[in-house]
Design a protein around this motif. Structure first.
Motif, PDB file in Angstrom:
ATOM      1  N   THR A 295      50.359  46.803  41.772  1.00  0.00           N
ATOM      2  CA  THR A 295      49.425  45.713  42.094  1.00  0.00           C
ATOM      3  C   THR A 295      48.008  46.240  42.289  1.00  0.00           C
ATOM      4  O   THR A 295      47.024  45.634  41.825  1.00  0.00           O
ATOM      5  CB  THR A 295      49.899  44.986  43.359  1.00  0.00           C
ATOM      6  OG1 THR A 295      51.242  44.529  43.171  1.00  0.00           O
ATOM      7  CG2 THR A 295      49.007  43.793  43.662  1.00  0.00           C
ATOM      8  N   MET A 296      47.877  47.372  42.967  1.00  0.00           N
ATOM      9  CA  MET A 296      46.546  47.952  43.165  1.00  0.00           C
ATOM     10  C   MET A 296      45.931  48.396  41.851  1.00  0.00           C
ATOM     11  O   MET A 296      44.723  48.230  41.625  1.00  0.00           O
ATOM     12  CB  MET A 296      46.644  49.137  44.134  1.00  0.00           C
ATOM     13  CG  MET A 296      47.003  48.759  45.562  1.00  0.00           C
ATOM     14  SD  MET A 296      47.159  50.204  46.637  1.00  0.00           S
ATOM     15  CE  MET A 296      45.502  50.860  46.520  1.00  0.00           C
ATOM     16  N   MET A 297      46.739  48.955  40.961  1.00  0.00           N
ATOM     17  CA  MET A 297      46.205  49.440  39.683  1.00  0.00           C
ATOM     18  C   MET A 297      45.684  48.295  38.824  1.00  0.00           C
ATOM     19  O   MET A 297      44.679  48.449  38.119  1.00  0.00           O
ATOM     20  CB  MET A 297      47.297  50.213  38.928  1.00  0.00           C
ATOM     21  CG  MET A 297      47.656  51.559  39.551  1.00  0.00           C
ATOM     22  SD  MET A 297      49.018  52.362  38.687  1.00  0.00           S
ATOM     23  CE  MET A 297      48.344  52.478  37.040  1.00  0.00           C
ATOM     24  N   PHE A 298      46.351  47.142  38.860  1.00  0.00           N
ATOM     25  CA  PHE A 298      45.958  46.037  37.981  1.00  0.00           C
ATOM     26  C   PHE A 298      45.092  44.982  38.675  1.00  0.00           C
ATOM     27  O   PHE A 298      44.602  44.070  38.015  1.00  0.00           O
ATOM     28  CB  PHE A 298      47.211  45.348  37.425  1.00  0.00           C
ATOM     29  CG  PHE A 298      47.955  46.178  36.423  1.00  0.00           C
ATOM     30  CD1 PHE A 298      47.536  46.240  35.098  1.00  0.00           C
ATOM     31  CD2 PHE A 298      49.066  46.917  36.798  1.00  0.00           C
ATOM     32  CE1 PHE A 298      48.214  47.002  34.173  1.00  0.00           C
ATOM     33  CE2 PHE A 298      49.748  47.674  35.880  1.00  0.00           C
ATOM     34  CZ  PHE A 298      49.332  47.733  34.564  1.00  0.00           C
ATOM     35  N   THR A 299      44.913  45.102  39.987  1.00  0.00           N
ATOM     36  CA  THR A 299      44.139  44.086  40.712  1.00  0.00           C
ATOM     37  C   THR A 299      42.790  44.621  41.201  1.00  0.00           C
ATOM     38  O   THR A 299      41.764  43.942  41.079  1.00  0.00           O
ATOM     39  CB  THR A 299      44.952  43.566  41.912  1.00  0.00           C
ATOM     40  OG1 THR A 299      46.200  43.070  41.446  1.00  0.00           O
ATOM     41  CG2 THR A 299      44.207  42.451  42.620  1.00  0.00           C
ATOM     42  N   VAL A 300      42.781  45.825  41.775  1.00  0.00           N
ATOM     43  CA  VAL A 300      41.550  46.359  42.367  1.00  0.00           C
ATOM     44  C   VAL A 300      40.464  46.619  41.329  1.00  0.00           C
ATOM     45  O   VAL A 300      39.289  46.224  41.541  1.00  0.00           O
ATOM     46  CB  VAL A 300      41.873  47.623  43.189  1.00  0.00           C
ATOM     47  CG1 VAL A 300      40.594  48.265  43.708  1.00  0.00           C
ATOM     48  CG2 VAL A 300      42.798  47.284  44.343  1.00  0.00           C
ATOM     49  N   PRO A 301      40.741  47.278  40.180  1.00  0.00           N
ATOM     50  CA  PRO A 301      39.642  47.495  39.207  1.00  0.00           C
ATOM     51  C   PRO A 301      38.990  46.215  38.705  1.00  0.00           C
ATOM     52  O   PRO A 301      37.747  46.121  38.689  1.00  0.00           O
ATOM     53  CB  PRO A 301      40.342  48.278  38.082  1.00  0.00           C
ATOM     54  CG  PRO A 301      41.477  48.959  38.744  1.00  0.00           C
ATOM     55  CD  PRO A 301      41.956  48.017  39.784  1.00  0.00           C
ATOM     56  N   PRO A 302      39.749  45.167  38.299  1.00  0.00           N
ATOM     57  CA  PRO A 302      39.047  43.925  37.904  1.00  0.00           C
ATOM     58  C   PRO A 302      38.245  43.291  39.042  1.00  0.00           C
ATOM     59  O   PRO A 302      37.158  42.741  38.810  1.00  0.00           O
ATOM     60  CB  PRO A 302      40.189  43.001  37.461  1.00  0.00           C
ATOM     61  CG  PRO A 302      41.304  43.919  37.090  1.00  0.00           C
ATOM     62  CD  PRO A 302      41.192  45.068  38.040  1.00  0.00           C
ATOM     63  N   LEU A 303      38.791  43.397  40.278  1.00  0.00           N
ATOM     64  CA  LEU A 303      38.062  42.834  41.413  1.00  0.00           C
ATOM     65  C   LEU A 303      36.744  43.567  41.653  1.00  0.00           C
ATOM     66  O   LEU A 303      35.701  42.952  41.930  1.00  0.00           O
ATOM     67  CB  LEU A 303      38.946  42.891  42.662  1.00  0.00           C
ATOM     68  CG  LEU A 303      38.381  42.251  43.937  1.00  0.00           C
ATOM     69  CD1 LEU A 303      38.151  40.756  43.712  1.00  0.00           C
ATOM     70  CD2 LEU A 303      39.333  42.478  45.102  1.00  0.00           C
ATOM     71  N   LEU A 304      36.752  44.879  41.535  1.00  0.00           N
ATOM     72  CA  LEU A 304      35.510  45.647  41.697  1.00  0.00           C
ATOM     73  C   LEU A 304      34.514  45.323  40.594  1.00  0.00           C
ATOM     74  O   LEU A 304      33.293  45.257  40.833  1.00  0.00           O
ATOM     75  CB  LEU A 304      35.840  47.142  41.696  1.00  0.00           C
ATOM     76  CG  LEU A 304      36.611  47.675  42.911  1.00  0.00           C
ATOM     77  CD1 LEU A 304      36.927  49.155  42.744  1.00  0.00           C
ATOM     78  CD2 LEU A 304      35.797  47.462  44.190  1.00  0.00           C
TER      79      LEU A 304
END
Length: 323
Positions: A295-304
């Protein structure tokens, strides 16, 4: 000789002579290996084998039969481990993976040897076709291209057997509680333990064929006259599952002390059902932890990118515009 060296160096690079010598060495080893491994048979042993293959009809005449012999029999000293403990360990692992034939250990080591040599040959061919004319190939790269496929081929049978062993043990572990419940119903209906095992093996075969094979082998060995305690212990070793080993211990103790088998099965079947529920809950509890990293790999980069991207773009445009 200098012209030959220049020719090999020009076509195959600076390691051309070494590659040709290594290839000739491998070919010589493959050509002489059957001769070295071939052993002279004892005349008495040869006569004994002929007597086993044939049936004497009249004096001086023999009726030949078509008893096929294992083609790897003459290489058994090379393919089978000499150490008894090592042989037993490999044999047990293959049995737990579902390979019960008498020559399974021999075929297992033959597969490792053949795939290893085949991988080296393929590595040499690949290197000569794609990397032979390259002057930048180092010794480490050369060894990697040549020996890498050989190592992969040698380890492939071991990986395959380990995966088959894990899958088979998982299938036995999943189907064992249902088999115990069905066995309890058969025994309470008035059948003996041997009849219950045969019926359970027949009923669970569509869902759990590995466990059905083990129960059928138990029934066959009991019919052959083998001691029931020994048969059950052999089943526990063939399965390699702790639940089956505990079940075998319960049955042996119940038979030794004269307690009703139905009572022991009822208690143990309840424990197996509870244990299966606990395993399912354990897998469910591990799922959020496993999903956190994904979840962090696919959620955090787009959010940033969404939050920081406009500000970074504005700063760059402001810096490009100047004062």
């Amino acid at each position: 000789m200098q012209q030959l060296n220049d020719l090999l160096t020009g076509n195959l690079g600076e390691f051309g002579p070494l590659i040709v010598v290594g290839g000739l060495g491998v070919m010589m080893i493959l050509a002489t290996l059957p001769i070295l491994l071939k052993q002279q048979k004892d005349p008495l042993e040869k006569l004994r084998e002929e007597n086993e293959r044939g049936v004497v009809v009249t004096p001086g005449k023999r009726l030949r039969t078509n008893n096929s012999k294992d083609k790897l029999e003459k290489y058994k000293d090379f393919l089978e481990p000499k150490n008894e403990e090592e042989y037993s360990a490999v044999r047990q692992k293959l049995m737990q993976a579902g390979y019960r034939t008498r020559n399974s250990v021999r075929y297992y080591h033959f597969a490792q040897f053949a795939l290893g040599i085949g991988g080296i040959v393929l590595g040499v061919i690949y290197y000569l076709m794609f990397m032979g004319n390259s002057d930048n190939a180092t010794t480490q790269q050369t060894l990697t291209y040549i020996l890498g496929p050989g190592i992969v081929g040698y380890m492939a049978p071991k990986y395959w057997v380990s995966k088959r062993q894990q899958e088979r043990q998982g299938q036995i572990q999943d189907g064992f509680p249902d088999a115990l419940d069905m066995m309890l119903v058969c025994i309470e209906a008035g059948q003996s333990l041997d009849q219950a095992i045969i019926r359970v093996a027949k009923e669970i075969r569509p869902s759990f064929p590995a466990l059905a094979d083990e129960f059928e082998m138990v029934s066959f060995e009991v019919k052959a006259g083998k001691d029931k305690s020994t048969v059950l212990r052999d089943m526990g070793e063939r399965c390699g599952v702790m639940d089956v080993s505990s079940f075998v211990t319960v049955l042996i103790q119940s038979t030794s002390f004269g307690t009703p088998i139905a009572d022991a099965l009822r208690v143990y079947a309840g424990e197996m059902r509870d244990k299966r529920v606990m395993r399912a809950e354990e897998k469910a509890n591990k799922l959020p932890t496993k999903m956190t990293l994904v979840t962090m790999m696919f959620t955090v980069p787009p959010l940033l990118i969404i939050l920081v991207g406009p500000s970074a773009h504005g700063i760059t445009q402001l810096g490009a515009a100047g004062p």
